[in-house]
Scaffold this motif. Structure first.
Motif, PDB file in Angstrom:
ATOM      1  N   GLU A   1       5.168   4.071  -5.948  1.00 53.87           N
ATOM      2  CA  GLU A   1       3.951   4.836  -6.206  1.00 53.87           C
ATOM      3  C   GLU A   1       3.834   5.225  -7.684  1.00 53.87           C
TER       4      GLU A   1
ATOM      5  N   GLU B   1       0.139  -5.106   0.278  1.00 50.80           N
ATOM      6  CA  GLU B   1      -0.205  -4.942  -1.141  1.00 50.80           C
ATOM      7  C   GLU B   1       0.633  -5.865  -2.023  1.00 50.80           C
TER       8      GLU B   1
ATOM      9  N   ARG C   1      -5.586  -0.710  -4.953  1.00 50.11           N
ATOM     10  CA  ARG C   1      -4.125  -0.615  -5.007  1.00 50.11           C
ATOM     11  C   ARG C   1      -3.499  -1.976  -5.318  1.00 50.11           C
TER      12      ARG C   1
ATOM     13  N   TRP D   1      -6.796   3.136   4.932  1.00 51.02           N
ATOM     14  CA  TRP D   1      -7.230   2.577   3.661  1.00 51.02           C
ATOM     15  C   TRP D   1      -8.449   1.701   3.915  1.00 51.02           C
TER      16      TRP D   1
ATOM     17  N   LEU E   1       2.375   2.253  -9.501  1.00 47.48           N
ATOM     18  CA  LEU E   1       0.937   2.111  -9.273  1.00 47.48           C
ATOM     19  C   LEU E   1       0.149   3.151 -10.051  1.00 47.48           C
TER      20      LEU E   1
END
Length: 515
Positions: free
Chosen positions: A142, A69, A38, A30, A145
């Motif tokens: 996920e 995160e 994110r 990333w 997000l």
């Protein structure tokens, strides 16, 4: 930016070095821009779940990008991050959740059973599962997000606002939450950058658990602040660590002595390509001479340190140039840290005389979560933190840890507080009284030894007594041996004399466990 806390770090890095790799995990990478995007999405998702300024969000899982995160997204909202130890059983996790008042728990798939039980007991409103919802009660990480907003976030967060609550076991048998502000974390990172000379091209291997202050605050966050890349490993495997160092050209890592010993014990250690390593940081327990020698033979030297969760954690630091000359020392204070070694009357101890370490600096915690009495006992009015550890200084000001004011011992880098273990032992119907002490162990540094007095007519054995602790305490807290005695040494007022217990039983145990 209005946000002066660490929740703004991804945004600040994204505008400065957007294309640099920030995080490596398994086969994925990333960039700082991707990390920022994110984090923004997760912050929006948390907001839709009702998370607002000052609310607590907990995380339970191995080293994973979602840990970072969640930390940054929580900080972006002005909320408070609560990392949880994956080695704790559900009852202990439930206590931490309830004590912190966490409203959201993010967790890994392997932690789902413990997370479910702990959240139910604590009354935590929302669970977010990294691998997607396997039951109706959990939300998919996920999926959240993917459906979240992407608009900019810039909450007003001040340096002195709380950033995280890190739980540390207390001598009363219940964990205490050390409240670390955004300033605490930032200044600790600055200390690391100054004293270890991290650079923007750093490749930092993070294999120590992020839920521990050293793994997070001594390695990971300073690297991200500097704009380097962090390589996250979910668990420690000596062979895998050597592979990663070679393949990804790791420059910096932190581990406890038992990890470094395991790496040195591998047959390939002598021939492994370790030429990329610039800094090896070691802490969590005193570094044995044999460990130092094994790495010196490979042309590598340790930077050793001493710290505690309440100090975010860096207090003392011994750089690699002094690793041999000052072997056994914890070093001198970090750059923006001040320490004193004091006698019982509060006066400074002379060189060579033992005394308690006090620490002062912008990285010292603001206090314990909702524990004003414990905070007042730990922090003086002018901000000096009582560490509870005893050290002596040499003529040049280098500190040597020689004893503990408290009874805590360190097993494999984990703090073990006997009072907590003793409280669990005393739930056994056949035990009248008990004491737990640390004894030397060639692998873990120290392990627990329980000394118990049975009730009249009772005949419980070691397997029966210690077996009852499984599921009640984390494995590393459970004593590895037990002895039954007729009585325990006591003072005139009836208090158990721990030094006498150690002298009588720990020495005997050490003799029998020597290889």
């Amino acid at each position: 930016m209005l946000n002066q806390g660490i929740g703004s770090w991804p945004a600040r890095r994204a505008r400065k070095t957007p294309h640099r790799v920030a995080v490596v995990h398994e086969d994925r990478t990333w960039t700082y821009r991707e990390l920022h995007e994110r984090v923004v999405r997760l912050a929006h998702a948390l907001r839709t779940l009702g998370v607002a300024r000052g609310d607590r969000v907990a995380y339970l899982g191995p080293n994973h990008p979602a840990f970072l995160e969640t930390l940054f997204a929580t900080g972006a909202l002005g909320a408070v991050f609560v990392p949880l130890n994956t080695r704790l059983p559900a009852p202990e996790l439930a206590y931490n959740l309830a004590d912190s008042g966490s409203t959201v728990l993010v967790h890994g798939p392997e932690q789902a059973p413990a997370a479910r039980a702990a959240a139910d007991e604590a009354g935590t409103r929302h669970r977010i599962a990294l691998a997607g919802p396997e039951e109706a009660e959990a939300l998919g990480y996920e999926e959240l997000l993917a459906g979240a907003g992407t608009g900019p976030l810039d909450e007003r967060v001040a340096p002195e606002d709380p950033c995280m609550i890190m739980y540390t076991s207390g001598t009363t048998g219940r964990p205490k939450g050390a409240v670390l502000s955004h300033a605490n974390i930032t200044w600790n990172s600055v200390n690391v950058l100054v004293d270890t000379e991290l650079s923007g091209d750093e490749v930092t291997l993070v294999v120590a658990p992020l839920f521990h202050t050293a793994g997070l605050n001594m390695t990971c966050l300073p690297t991200l602040l500097k704009g380097g890349r962090v390589v996250l490993l979910g668990s420690f495997d000596a062979e895998r660590v050597l592979d990663v160092i070679e393949e990804l050209r790791v420059t910096y890592m932190f581990a406890v002595p038992t990890m470094y010993d395991a790496m040195a014990a591998r047959p390939r250690f002598a021939s492994a390509d370790l030429s990329s390593l610039r800094t090896l940081n070691c802490g969590g327990a005193p570094v044995p001479g044999r460990t130092i020698a094994a790495y010196l033979d490979r042309g590598l030297a340790f930077s050793q340190g001493y710290g505690m969760t309440e100090a975010s954690p860096g207090i003392l630091f011994l750089d690699r140039e002094q690793a041999s000359a000052k072997a056994g020392s914890a070093g001198v204070p970090h750059f923006f840290t001040d320490t004193r070694v004091v006698l019982g009357d509060g006066s400074d101890a002379a060189a060579g005389d033992p005394g308690e370490i006090l620490v002062h600096g912008p990285h010292v915690m603001t206090g314990y979560w909702e524990r004003p009495d414990d905070t007042a006992a730990a922090l003086t009015e002018d901000g000096w933190l009582h560490t509870g550890d005893v050290a002596r200084l040499d003529a040049e000001g280098y500190a040597y840890i020689v004893d503990r004011v408290k009874d805590m011992f360190v097993s494999g880098g984990e703090n073990v507080y006997p009072a907590e273990v003793e409280a669990a032992l005393l739930t056994h119907p056949d035990i009248a009284e008990c004491a737990v002490v640390g004894v030397p162990d060639p692998v873990w540094g120290e392990v627990g030894r329980a000394v118990v007095v049975l009730k009249p007519g009772a005949h419980a054995d070691e397997a029966n007594i210690l077996g009852r602790l499984h599921g009640r305490l984390a494995k590393y807290k459970i004593p590895k041996s037990l002895t039954v005695t007729a009585d325990l040494p006591r003072t005139a007022s009836g208090k158990i004399i721990k030094p006498a217990v150690r002298e009588r039983y720990a020495t005997d145990a050490a003799e029998r466990t020597r290889p």
